[in-house]
Scaffold this motif. Structure first.
Motif, PDB file in Angstrom:
ATOM      1  N   THR A   1     -24.596   7.399 -88.174  1.00  0.00           N
ATOM      2  CA  THR A   1     -23.474   8.003 -87.450  1.00  0.00           C
ATOM      3  C   THR A   1     -23.983   8.899 -86.328  1.00  0.00           C
ATOM      4  N   SER A   2     -25.037   9.663 -86.613  1.00  0.00           N
ATOM      5  CA  SER A   2     -25.619  10.537 -85.597  1.00  0.00           C
ATOM      6  C   SER A   2     -26.213   9.723 -84.453  1.00  0.00           C
ATOM      7  N   LEU A   3     -26.926   8.667 -84.778  1.00  0.00           N
ATOM      8  CA  LEU A   3     -27.518   7.825 -83.739  1.00  0.00           C
ATOM      9  C   LEU A   3     -26.449   7.129 -82.910  1.00  0.00           C
ATOM     10  N   ARG A   4     -25.427   6.629 -83.560  1.00  0.00           N
ATOM     11  CA  ARG A   4     -24.365   5.923 -82.827  1.00  0.00           C
ATOM     12  C   ARG A   4     -23.696   6.849 -81.814  1.00  0.00           C
ATOM     13  N   SER A   5     -23.556   8.118 -82.149  1.00  0.00           N
ATOM     14  CA  SER A   5     -22.926   9.051 -81.216  1.00  0.00           C
ATOM     15  C   SER A   5     -23.726   9.196 -79.927  1.00  0.00           C
ATOM     16  N   ARG A   6     -24.994   8.822 -79.960  1.00  0.00           N
ATOM     17  CA  ARG A   6     -25.853   8.903 -78.783  1.00  0.00           C
ATOM     18  C   ARG A   6     -26.060   7.547 -78.123  1.00  0.00           C
ATOM     19  N   GLY A   7     -25.364   6.530 -78.620  1.00  0.00           N
ATOM     20  CA  GLY A   7     -25.446   5.205 -78.010  1.00  0.00           C
ATOM     21  C   GLY A   7     -26.601   4.362 -78.488  1.00  0.00           C
ATOM     22  N   VAL A   8     -27.240   4.767 -79.603  1.00  0.00           N
ATOM     23  CA  VAL A   8     -28.354   3.988 -80.138  1.00  0.00           C
ATOM     24  C   VAL A   8     -27.826   2.672 -80.707  1.00  0.00           C
TER      25      VAL A   8
END
Length: 233
Positions: A100-107
């Motif tokens: 979830t944290s990575l997705r928020s940064r577009g990973v």
């Protein structure tokens, strides 16, 4: 090992990475002379995983995911996080919360030469992950490592900013400097495969299309009838 976080690493353009990823891991691997494959030990956590992006590399201590948390800050749109450990580990170092944290940064996905957990959650959110293991075993956050340094995964060197593509067939690394060559070689390979697919659909045999039939006698392969075989011919 230096405990460093390298910032400002160069990246390839995402449109060119997307152009390469569209050909798929197997085609690109063949097109590049069967190089760059991270091996069969890295498997998608759920069927249908597909991603392509710039590598952000992480070197962790076994059973410790501190440096993954550190690496999140260095990630940006279009990246793929590539994680390995200083010695073999199967602990579940990554799960739904970090995804979830990575997705928020577009990973776009994760490649980890260790374990993951929360697979149902990862599948539900559609976050692509390739891992060496699935394990509920948790980790601590206590030991320093490194971010954005060259790492080795599956016998392949992965540098920060290299292109990573993954699908159901596994994961491939392409050095950033080789991206354009990989795209052109993959286009040629895809055209060759398309012609073969059309020929096979019409009934042509690989034996004939690839000139294999005339090679069989030289390999000691002979044709015998069932009757001859049963009598030891």
């Amino acid at each position: 090992m230096r405990h460093v976080v390298v910032t400002g690493t160069p990246r390839a353009s995402l449109d060119r990475i997307d152009a390469l990823a569209a050909y798929g891991v197997a085609t690109v691997h063949e097109a590049l002379g069967r190089t760059g494959y991270l091996g069969p030990g890295l498997r998608p956590a759920w069927p249908g995983c597909q991603a392509g992006g710039n590598a952000v590399t992480v070197l962790c201590w076994p059973g410790d995911n501190l440096m993954i948390h550190v690496a999140v800050e260095q990630c940006q749109e279009g990246d793929v996080l590539v994680v390995t450990t200083t010695s073999p580990s199967t602990d579940g170092m990554f799960g739904e919360l970090l995804a979830t944290s990575l997705r928020s940064r577009g990973v776009r996905g994760l490649v980890i030469d260790a374990g993951v957990r929360d697979v149902a959650g990862l599948r539900a959110m559609g976050f692509p992950v390739w891992s060496a293991a699935v394990s509920a075993q948790g980790t601590v956050k206590a030991t320093p490592g490194a971010v954005n340094v060259p790492v080795t995964v599956g016998g392949q060197l992965v540098r920060p900013g290299d292109t990573i593509i993954g699908d159901d067939d596994g994961v491939l690394v392409v050095p950033r400097a080789d991206l354009e060559r990989a795209i052109s070689a993959s286009a040629a390979r895809a055209a060759k495969e398309a012609a073969a697919r059309e020929a096979f659909a019409k009934g042509e045999l690989g034996l004939d299309r690839y000139g294999l039939r005339e090679r069989l006698p030289g390999l000691g392969i002979t044709y015998v009838t069932a009757a001859e075989y049963s009598h030891g011919a």
